[in-house]
Scaffold this motif. Structure first.
Motif, short mmCIF file in Angstrom:
data_model
loop_
_atom_site.label_atom_id
_atom_site.label_comp_id
_atom_site.label_asym_id
_atom_site.label_seq_id
_atom_site.Cartn_x
_atom_site.Cartn_y
_atom_site.Cartn_z
N SER A 1 0.84 -1.19 0.00
CA SER A 1 0.00 0.00 0.00
C SER A 1 0.88 1.24 0.00
O SER A 1 1.87 1.33 0.71
CB SER A 1 -0.89 -0.01 1.24
N ALA A 2 0.50 2.22 -0.83
CA ALA A 2 1.22 3.48 -0.87
C ALA A 2 0.63 4.48 0.12
O ALA A 2 1.09 5.60 0.20
CB ALA A 2 1.17 4.05 -2.29
N LEU A 3 -0.40 4.08 0.86
CA LEU A 3 -1.05 4.97 1.80
C LEU A 3 -0.29 4.99 3.12
O LEU A 3 0.19 3.97 3.59
CB LEU A 3 -2.48 4.51 2.07
N LEU B 1 -10.64 0.99 3.39
CA LEU B 1 -10.05 0.50 2.15
C LEU B 1 -8.84 -0.37 2.47
O LEU B 1 -8.64 -1.42 1.86
CB LEU B 1 -9.66 1.67 1.24
N ARG B 2 -8.04 0.05 3.44
CA ARG B 2 -6.88 -0.74 3.85
C ARG B 2 -7.32 -2.09 4.42
O ARG B 2 -6.75 -3.13 4.11
CB ARG B 2 -6.04 0.05 4.86
N ALA B 3 -8.36 -2.10 5.22
CA ALA B 3 -8.88 -3.34 5.80
C ALA B 3 -9.44 -4.25 4.70
O ALA B 3 -9.23 -5.46 4.72
CB ALA B 3 -9.94 -3.04 6.85
N ALA B 4 -10.16 -3.67 3.75
CA ALA B 4 -10.70 -4.47 2.64
C ALA B 4 -9.58 -5.06 1.81
O ALA B 4 -9.65 -6.22 1.38
CB ALA B 4 -11.62 -3.61 1.77
N SER B 5 -8.53 -4.29 1.58
CA SER B 5 -7.39 -4.80 0.82
C SER B 5 -6.73 -5.97 1.54
O SER B 5 -6.35 -6.96 0.92
CB SER B 5 -6.35 -3.69 0.59
N ALA B 6 -6.63 -5.88 2.86
CA ALA B 6 -6.07 -6.98 3.64
C ALA B 6 -6.96 -8.22 3.53
O ALA B 6 -6.46 -9.35 3.41
CB ALA B 6 -5.90 -6.57 5.10
N LEU C 1 -18.07 -15.70 -4.75
CA LEU C 1 -18.44 -14.70 -5.75
C LEU C 1 -19.29 -13.59 -5.16
O LEU C 1 -19.18 -12.44 -5.56
CB LEU C 1 -19.15 -15.37 -6.93
N ASP C 2 -20.12 -13.92 -4.17
CA ASP C 2 -20.91 -12.90 -3.50
C ASP C 2 -20.00 -11.91 -2.77
O ASP C 2 -20.16 -10.70 -2.86
CB ASP C 2 -21.90 -13.55 -2.54
N VAL C 3 -19.00 -12.44 -2.06
CA VAL C 3 -18.05 -11.57 -1.35
C VAL C 3 -17.24 -10.74 -2.34
O VAL C 3 -17.04 -9.54 -2.14
CB VAL C 3 -17.12 -12.41 -0.44
N LEU C 4 -16.79 -11.36 -3.42
CA LEU C 4 -16.04 -10.63 -4.44
C LEU C 4 -16.90 -9.53 -5.05
O LEU C 4 -16.43 -8.40 -5.26
CB LEU C 4 -15.55 -11.59 -5.52
N HIS C 5 -18.16 -9.82 -5.32
CA HIS C 5 -19.07 -8.81 -5.87
C HIS C 5 -19.24 -7.66 -4.89
O HIS C 5 -19.30 -6.49 -5.29
CB HIS C 5 -20.41 -9.45 -6.21
N ALA C 6 -19.32 -7.97 -3.60
CA ALA C 6 -19.44 -6.90 -2.59
C ALA C 6 -18.21 -6.00 -2.62
O ALA C 6 -18.32 -4.77 -2.53
CB ALA C 6 -19.63 -7.51 -1.20
N LEU D 1 -16.19 -5.52 -5.22
CA LEU D 1 -16.19 -4.78 -6.48
C LEU D 1 -17.17 -3.60 -6.44
O LEU D 1 -16.85 -2.51 -6.91
CB LEU D 1 -16.54 -5.71 -7.65
N THR D 2 -18.35 -3.82 -5.88
CA THR D 2 -19.32 -2.71 -5.82
C THR D 2 -18.88 -1.64 -4.83
O THR D 2 -19.14 -0.46 -5.06
CB THR D 2 -20.74 -3.21 -5.50
N ALA D 3 -18.21 -2.03 -3.76
CA ALA D 3 -17.68 -1.02 -2.82
C ALA D 3 -16.58 -0.21 -3.50
O ALA D 3 -16.54 1.02 -3.36
CB ALA D 3 -17.15 -1.70 -1.56
N LEU D 4 -15.70 -0.86 -4.23
CA LEU D 4 -14.67 -0.14 -4.98
C LEU D 4 -15.30 0.74 -6.06
O LEU D 4 -14.83 1.84 -6.34
CB LEU D 4 -13.68 -1.12 -5.62
#
Length: 153
Positions: free
Chosen positions: A3-5, A14-19, A41-46, A48-51
């Protein structure tokens, strides 16, 4: 993926989601790898929609002072929607885990009363309203163009 943050950044979620995504990626990479299931796929979709929502906000605030950067973020916003739509479609093509889950098709008219498996559809329809307000159908169907800018680092 680093992370560059900075540690005290303004985007702790966002940092927690990336982890969380890194954790799931490592878990799926462990042998024996199993094919994707509806839960993944449900978690991945969540994610993607948050991003998608985050990119929408960033594009809106970046465009006035930096139009070129804002356009690139808007393009990323569109491409992320295309990814979320593909994941949603893949979700419905996977077999239902148990026979108590009724139907694998997306029925918007039944969403409020529908089974919990349709949560992905509710999320997808909500994100779709934002996309259709801000994006033309031709933009949504345009293939990803080659990236023409170069990194200066």
């Amino acid at each position: 993926m680093t992370s560059a943050l900075p540690a005290g950044d303004a985007y702790p979620y966002l940092r927690a989601a990336s982890a969380g995504i890194r954790h799931h990626t490592r878990t799926l990479a462990l042998p024996p790898a199993s094919p994707a299931d509806r839960v993944h796929l449900d978690v991945l979709h969540a994610h993607l929609t948050a991003l998608h929502q985050l990119l929408d906000r960033l594009a809106e605030t970046t465009r006035p002072p930096h139009p070129a950067a804002g356009r690139h973020l808007a393009t990323a916003h569109t491409r992320l929607w295309q990814s979320a739509a593909a994941v949603h479609d893949a979700f419905h093509l996977l077999p239902v885990a148990d026979e108590t889950s009724a139907g694998t098709e997306c029925h918007p008219e039944r969403l409020p009363e529908g089974p919990p498996v349709l949560t992905i559809c509710q999320r997808h329809l909500a994100a779709g309203h934002v996309v259709r307000r801000k994006t033309t159908p031709s933009d949504l169907n345009t293939p990803v163009p080659g990236h023409t800018t170069t990194c200066s680092q």
